[in-house]
Design a protein around this motif. Sequence first.
Motif, PDB file in Angstrom:
ATOM      1  N   THR A  81      11.387  49.097  83.798  1.00  0.00           N
ATOM      2  CA  THR A  81      12.188  48.399  84.793  1.00  0.00           C
ATOM      3  C   THR A  81      12.066  46.910  84.527  1.00  0.00           C
ATOM      4  O   THR A  81      10.993  46.428  84.170  1.00  0.00           O
ATOM      5  CB  THR A  81      11.761  48.784  86.234  1.00  0.00           C
ATOM      6  N   THR A  83      13.971  42.790  85.495  1.00  0.00           N
ATOM      7  CA  THR A  83      14.892  42.025  86.344  1.00  0.00           C
ATOM      8  C   THR A  83      15.198  40.670  85.722  1.00  0.00           C
ATOM      9  O   THR A  83      14.318  40.030  85.148  1.00  0.00           O
ATOM     10  CB  THR A  83      14.258  41.819  87.747  1.00  0.00           C
ATOM     11  N   THR A  97      19.975  40.807  88.570  1.00  0.00           N
ATOM     12  CA  THR A  97      20.198  42.206  88.176  1.00  0.00           C
ATOM     13  C   THR A  97      18.856  42.866  87.870  1.00  0.00           C
ATOM     14  O   THR A  97      18.002  42.261  87.214  1.00  0.00           O
ATOM     15  CB  THR A  97      21.088  42.316  86.914  1.00  0.00           C
ATOM     16  N   SER A  98      18.686  44.092  88.347  1.00  0.00           N
ATOM     17  CA  SER A  98      17.517  44.916  88.000  1.00  0.00           C
ATOM     18  C   SER A  98      17.983  46.183  87.297  1.00  0.00           C
ATOM     19  O   SER A  98      18.887  46.866  87.793  1.00  0.00           O
ATOM     20  CB  SER A  98      16.736  45.304  89.253  1.00  0.00           C
ATOM     21  N   TRP A  99      17.364  46.446  86.153  1.00  0.00           N
ATOM     22  CA  TRP A  99      17.649  47.665  85.386  1.00  0.00           C
ATOM     23  C   TRP A  99      16.437  48.596  85.506  1.00  0.00           C
ATOM     24  O   TRP A  99      15.295  48.137  85.406  1.00  0.00           O
ATOM     25  CB  TRP A  99      17.816  47.364  83.907  1.00  0.00           C
ATOM     26  N   THR A 110      19.588  53.099  81.132  1.00  0.00           N
ATOM     27  CA  THR A 110      19.266  52.474  82.426  1.00  0.00           C
ATOM     28  C   THR A 110      20.429  52.566  83.416  1.00  0.00           C
ATOM     29  O   THR A 110      21.583  52.734  83.026  1.00  0.00           O
ATOM     30  CB  THR A 110      18.957  50.962  82.251  1.00  0.00           C
ATOM     31  N   TRP A 112      21.681  49.994  86.687  1.00  0.00           N
ATOM     32  CA  TRP A 112      21.373  48.654  87.188  1.00  0.00           C
ATOM     33  C   TRP A 112      22.068  48.379  88.510  1.00  0.00           C
ATOM     34  O   TRP A 112      23.072  48.990  88.856  1.00  0.00           O
ATOM     35  CB  TRP A 112      21.727  47.575  86.156  1.00  0.00           C
ATOM     36  N   LYS A 124      26.849  48.226  90.989  1.00  0.00           N
ATOM     37  CA  LYS A 124      25.948  49.058  90.191  1.00  0.00           C
ATOM     38  C   LYS A 124      26.644  49.555  88.930  1.00  0.00           C
ATOM     39  O   LYS A 124      27.882  49.596  88.857  1.00  0.00           O
ATOM     40  CB  LYS A 124      25.384  50.226  90.998  1.00  0.00           C
TER      41      LYS A 124
END
Length: 148
Positions: A81, A83, A97-99, A110, A112, A124
């Motif tokens: 994970t 970001t 953005t977070s994957w 992933t 996101w 998303k």
Amino acid sequence: MVRRYMLLAVIFLFLCVNVTLAQTSGLTVPSYWQNQRGSILHLNGMDAAGHVVGQYTNKAQGYPCQATYPLVGWIYDNGITFTVAWVNDTESCNSLTSWTGHYNNGAITTQWLLVNNSSGVITKGEDIFGPCSEADASKSKPKSPNSK
Ligand code: BTN
């Protein structure tokens, strides 16, 4: 007394080996990755706990902030994970953005979430990263304002 220290040393080594094994399952750091949009993920360093740092170069069509930004994240076993806050010295998109995904069969798959602080909108999507060379990664990196 000496025996006790030796036993403690053995237990310590056993724990170290297990922690190391738990954190890596083929995903090596440092490494370069490219997704289906052309963006570059550079995993630069990882500590013993699996905390990872690196850089993300956004090359995705239709998105602003087409530059390189720092990333932080975690790798645990084959899970990853990370970001990106889309803010650097020259441009801010006021977004993050977070994957989150996993490493499997040589690819990082992933999903996101992108949050835009100005609009409040959360988007998303899915990104799949394949390995790439440092040379390929730097070819597709946008040049910094000072470089020729
Ligand atoms: C923004 O639009 O506010 C900043 C840029 C976001 C780029 C997104 S993050 C998910 C997707 N994958 C990429 O490689 N780039 C886009």
